[in-house]
Motif scaffolding. Structure first.
Motif, short mmCIF file in Angstrom:
data_model
loop_
_atom_site.label_atom_id
_atom_site.label_comp_id
_atom_site.label_asym_id
_atom_site.label_seq_id
_atom_site.Cartn_x
_atom_site.Cartn_y
_atom_site.Cartn_z
N PRO A 186 -7.24 -0.19 9.96
CA PRO A 186 -6.72 -1.25 9.09
C PRO A 186 -5.59 -2.05 9.73
CG PRO A 186 -7.00 0.79 7.88
CD PRO A 186 -7.19 1.14 9.32
N SER A 187 -4.70 -1.37 10.48
CA SER A 187 -3.63 -2.06 11.18
C SER A 187 -3.54 -1.52 12.59
CB SER A 187 -2.29 -1.86 10.47
OG SER A 187 -1.24 -2.50 11.20
N SER A 214 -13.73 -7.17 6.08
CA SER A 214 -14.68 -6.22 5.49
C SER A 214 -15.94 -6.94 4.99
CB SER A 214 -14.03 -5.44 4.35
OG SER A 214 -12.99 -4.63 4.84
N GLY A 269 -1.47 3.72 6.08
CA GLY A 269 -2.74 3.01 5.98
C GLY A 269 -3.89 3.77 5.36
N ASN A 323 -7.83 -4.48 13.04
CA ASN A 323 -7.11 -5.60 12.45
C ASN A 323 -5.67 -5.66 12.96
OD1 ASN A 323 -9.04 -6.51 10.09
ND2 ASN A 323 -9.03 -4.28 10.11
N LYS A 375 -12.81 -4.10 -3.32
CA LYS A 375 -13.28 -3.13 -2.34
C LYS A 375 -13.55 -1.77 -2.97
CE LYS A 375 -11.05 -4.76 1.96
NZ LYS A 375 -9.92 -5.58 1.55
N THR A 427 0.83 -1.20 0.00
CA THR A 427 0.00 0.00 0.00
C THR A 427 0.87 1.26 0.00
OG1 THR A 427 -1.76 -1.15 1.17
CG2 THR A 427 -1.77 1.25 1.29
N LYS A 459 -11.61 0.27 2.84
CA LYS A 459 -12.50 -0.45 3.75
C LYS A 459 -13.76 0.36 4.03
CE LYS A 459 -9.42 -3.55 6.31
NZ LYS A 459 -10.37 -4.70 6.39
N LYS A 498 -5.78 2.06 2.36
CA LYS A 498 -6.52 0.87 2.82
C LYS A 498 -7.72 1.29 3.66
CE LYS A 498 -5.61 -2.95 2.42
NZ LYS A 498 -6.10 -3.99 1.49
N LEU A 499 -7.57 2.31 4.50
CA LEU A 499 -8.69 2.80 5.30
C LEU A 499 -9.82 3.28 4.38
CD1 LEU A 499 -10.09 3.72 7.89
CD2 LEU A 499 -8.76 5.84 7.76
N LEU A 550 1.13 -0.96 6.65
CA LEU A 550 -0.14 -0.29 6.91
C LEU A 550 -0.11 0.54 8.18
CD1 LEU A 550 -2.79 -3.02 6.01
CD2 LEU A 550 -2.38 -0.87 4.81
N ASP A 554 -8.00 -2.92 -5.23
CA ASP A 554 -8.03 -3.51 -3.89
C ASP A 554 -9.00 -4.69 -3.84
OD1 ASP A 554 -7.14 -3.88 -1.34
OD2 ASP A 554 -8.23 -2.19 -0.47
#
Length: 325
Positions: free
Chosen positions: A246-247, A184, A222, A208, A319, A127, A229, A225-226, A218, A176
């Motif tokens: 996310p992390s 998710s 992140g 996560n 996603k 990412t 999601k 990715k956030l 992440l 993604d």
């Protein structure tokens, strides 16, 4: 083997390790039914075992110059060995850096994709590598190769790039992955269930934890990715408060496992309280590979039929697709 999909990969990380080892596993078990862990044993006439990796790119010096059979176990990769060896012939080539995109590196990728007669390029980068992801997509377009982007960075959501792939009759699928059975997906289905049953969700969160390099990355990068999601979960109506981490931390002990904690608090009949607490523990990269295998076959079939651009059939596997249902 003569009609196998000729796959190239950008980023030889855990997802690629899980994908290639899984393909090798199914080559030896394809005749067994049911085929455990596979949604579609055949998709568009292509078997789950009919993919051959002919080209690979990375910038990790522990992987560059090695055969794929060796490289998938090098560096920070910690997906477990599930087969003794893989039969892929590719040697890992030097790829494109995000912090210094050089035209010579892009040209090398184009030439190698042409030389290996690759049909599909799988972009499987960490990412927050947007420049590298876009450069790989541009290289694939120049080489006449379809693209599957499983990173969270926007590639398919770049309108001009998508238009040019469509004009060239080349599929461009992403962005993604919606994991085969991930946090998710499970979170959204639970929220959907409460909504369908007439309950109100006052608040929900998802945290996560994982032990692979993706989670370490992440922790500091992140945001893409956030956003990805939230794109999935915010589609559920009537959720008053939603938080996603996310992390929540990089836990080396977990290896390639991901542990998700999901909490939902709501109200039912006459305001009665409802609480759902769920712990989901999965092999992170297997979850990705179970979806990648379908996206690669969709892209290969589209390229062979001359159907370019984004394919609506890919939406449930992603996603952050460029369009929503």
């Amino acid at each position: 083997m003569g009609n196998d999909v000729r796959l190239a990969v950008a980023g030889v990380g855990n997802n690629v390790s899980a994908l290639l080892q899984g393909i090798e596993h199914y080559r030896h078990t394809f005749g067994e039914l049911p085929l455990v862990g596979v949604t579609h044993p055949r998709l568009s006439g292509i078997g789950v075992d009919e993919i051959q990796c002919v080209a690979a790119f990375d910038i990790d010096p522990t992987k560059v110059g090695r055969s794929l059979a060796e490289a998938i176990h090098q560096g920070f990769n910690n997906f477990p060995r599930i087969v003794d060896a893989i039969g892929e012939p590719a040697v890992v080539e030097h790829g494109i850096r995000d912090d210094e995109v050089r035209q010579t590196d892009v040209d090398h990728v184009v030439q190698h994709l042409r030389r290996t007669r690759s049909e599909v390029l799988l972009i499987s980068l960490p990412t927050s590598r947007p420049a590298a992801a876009l450069s790989y997509a541009e290289a694939a377009l120049s080489a006449g190769v379809a693209v599957v982007n499983c990173s969270a960075d926007p590639v398919v959501r770049v309108p001009d790039l998508l238009r040019r792939f469509s004009s060239a009759s080349l599929p461009l699928l992403g962005d993604d992955l919606a994991s085969q059975f991930g946090s998710s997906l499970v979170h959204r289905e639970l929220l959907d269930l409460l909504s369908r049953r007439g309950l109100r969700v006052d608040g929900t969160y998802q945290v996560n934890l994982g032990g692979n390099e993706d989670f370490r990355n992440l922790r500091d990068s992140g945001e893409p990715k956030l956003a990805s999601k939230l794109n999935v979960l915010s589609s559920v109506p009537g959720v008053a408060s939603l938080s996603v981490i996310p992390s929540g931390g990089h836990v080396p002990f977990l290896g390639d496992r991901k542990v998700a904690h999901i909490s939902i608090e709501g109200r039912g009949w006459a305001g009665s309280r409802v609480v759902v607490e769920l712990r989901l523990d999965v092999q992170d990269s297997s979850n990705a590979a179970g979806v990648i295998i379908d996206l690669v076959r969709m892209a290969a079939d589209g390229r062979r039929r001359g159907v370019g651009g984004f394919h609506e059939d890919a939406i449930p596997l992603l996603k952050s697709p460029p369009t929503r249902r």
